[in-house]
Motif scaffolding. Structure first.
Motif, short mmCIF file in Angstrom:
data_model
loop_
_atom_site.label_atom_id
_atom_site.label_comp_id
_atom_site.label_asym_id
_atom_site.label_seq_id
_atom_site.Cartn_x
_atom_site.Cartn_y
_atom_site.Cartn_z
N LEU A 144 0.83 -1.21 0.00
CA LEU A 144 0.00 0.00 0.00
C LEU A 144 0.86 1.26 0.00
O LEU A 144 0.62 2.19 -0.77
CB LEU A 144 -0.93 0.00 1.22
CG LEU A 144 -1.83 1.21 1.30
CD1 LEU A 144 -3.22 0.90 0.81
CD2 LEU A 144 -1.85 1.75 2.71
N ILE A 145 1.89 1.27 0.83
CA ILE A 145 2.79 2.42 0.87
C ILE A 145 3.49 2.60 -0.48
O ILE A 145 3.56 3.72 -1.00
CB ILE A 145 3.80 2.30 2.02
CG1 ILE A 145 3.08 2.55 3.35
CG2 ILE A 145 4.97 3.28 1.85
CD1 ILE A 145 3.94 2.45 4.57
N ALA A 146 3.96 1.52 -1.05
CA ALA A 146 4.63 1.61 -2.35
C ALA A 146 3.69 2.15 -3.42
O ALA A 146 4.10 2.94 -4.28
CB ALA A 146 5.17 0.24 -2.76
N GLU A 147 2.43 1.74 -3.36
CA GLU A 147 1.46 2.18 -4.36
C GLU A 147 1.06 3.65 -4.21
O GLU A 147 0.90 4.36 -5.19
CB GLU A 147 0.20 1.31 -4.27
CG GLU A 147 -0.86 1.67 -5.28
CD GLU A 147 -2.08 0.76 -5.20
OE1 GLU A 147 -3.12 1.14 -5.74
OE2 GLU A 147 -1.99 -0.33 -4.59
N LYS B 70 6.53 -3.48 12.14
CA LYS B 70 6.75 -3.21 10.72
C LYS B 70 6.36 -1.76 10.40
O LYS B 70 7.08 -1.06 9.68
CB LYS B 70 5.93 -4.17 9.86
CG LYS B 70 6.12 -3.94 8.38
CD LYS B 70 5.22 -4.83 7.54
CE LYS B 70 5.60 -6.27 7.72
NZ LYS B 70 4.86 -7.18 6.83
N ILE B 71 5.24 -1.31 10.95
CA ILE B 71 4.80 0.07 10.71
C ILE B 71 5.79 1.06 11.32
O ILE B 71 6.09 2.09 10.72
CB ILE B 71 3.38 0.30 11.25
CG1 ILE B 71 2.38 -0.59 10.51
CG2 ILE B 71 2.98 1.77 11.09
CD1 ILE B 71 1.01 -0.63 11.15
N ILE B 72 6.32 0.75 12.49
CA ILE B 72 7.32 1.61 13.11
C ILE B 72 8.54 1.73 12.20
O ILE B 72 9.08 2.82 12.00
CB ILE B 72 7.71 1.09 14.51
CG1 ILE B 72 6.54 1.31 15.49
CG2 ILE B 72 8.97 1.78 15.03
CD1 ILE B 72 6.70 0.61 16.83
N GLY B 73 8.97 0.63 11.63
CA GLY B 73 10.09 0.66 10.69
C GLY B 73 9.78 1.51 9.47
O GLY B 73 10.63 2.27 8.99
N LEU B 74 8.55 1.41 8.97
CA LEU B 74 8.15 2.21 7.81
C LEU B 74 8.05 3.69 8.17
O LEU B 74 8.38 4.55 7.36
CB LEU B 74 6.81 1.69 7.26
CG LEU B 74 6.87 0.32 6.60
CD1 LEU B 74 5.47 -0.24 6.40
CD2 LEU B 74 7.63 0.40 5.29
N LYS C 268 11.48 4.98 8.09
CA LYS C 268 11.95 5.07 6.72
C LYS C 268 11.29 6.23 5.96
O LYS C 268 11.93 6.88 5.14
CB LYS C 268 11.66 3.75 6.00
CG LYS C 268 12.21 3.66 4.60
CD LYS C 268 11.99 2.27 4.03
CE LYS C 268 12.56 2.16 2.62
NZ LYS C 268 12.37 0.81 2.06
N TYR C 269 10.01 6.47 6.26
CA TYR C 269 9.23 7.52 5.58
C TYR C 269 8.58 8.45 6.61
O TYR C 269 7.36 8.51 6.72
CB TYR C 269 8.14 6.90 4.71
CG TYR C 269 8.62 5.87 3.73
CD1 TYR C 269 9.37 6.24 2.62
CD2 TYR C 269 8.30 4.53 3.88
CE1 TYR C 269 9.81 5.30 1.70
CE2 TYR C 269 8.72 3.57 2.97
CZ TYR C 269 9.48 3.97 1.88
OH TYR C 269 9.90 3.03 0.98
N PRO C 270 9.38 9.19 7.38
CA PRO C 270 8.81 9.99 8.48
C PRO C 270 7.87 11.11 8.01
O PRO C 270 7.01 11.54 8.78
CB PRO C 270 10.04 10.57 9.17
CG PRO C 270 11.11 10.55 8.13
CD PRO C 270 10.82 9.35 7.27
N ASP C 271 8.01 11.56 6.78
CA ASP C 271 7.12 12.60 6.29
C ASP C 271 5.87 12.04 5.62
O ASP C 271 4.99 12.80 5.21
CB ASP C 271 7.86 13.50 5.28
CG ASP C 271 8.98 14.28 5.94
OD1 ASP C 271 8.86 14.60 7.14
OD2 ASP C 271 9.99 14.55 5.27
#
Length: 78
Positions: free
Chosen positions: A14-17, A53-57, A60-63
């Motif tokens: 979902l994030i990639a999309e 996993k969400i914490i890691g994302l 990786k993508y804090p904004d």
């Protein structure tokens, strides 16, 4: 995104999309409406792994990922 027992494995896809299409995304968990709600992702090891996993994302993508680590840790229900 409301995370449930059917879609919890699709968070990274979902994030990639959507990254680059929308400004931000937030995560929450489905609230069960009865004791046997099949969409509920119960507290425990699996849910904690999803949150990690969400914490890691988020790191990786804090904004892009709106949830903060402290908020996500509370979703583990420990």
């Amino acid at each position: 995104m409301t995370i449930n027992s059917l879609n919890y494995k699709t968070i990274e896809d979902l994030i990639a999309e959507w990254k680059g299409t929308i400004n931000k995304i937030g995560f929450q968990f489905h609230t069960p409406f009865d004791d046997n709600d099949p969409l509920w992702l119960p507290f425990g090891e699996n849910r904690s792994k999803v949150i990690d996993k969400i914490i890691g994302l988020q790191k990786k993508y804090p904004d892009f990922v709106m949830n903060k680590e402290k908020q996500l840790q509370l979703m583990k229900g420990l």
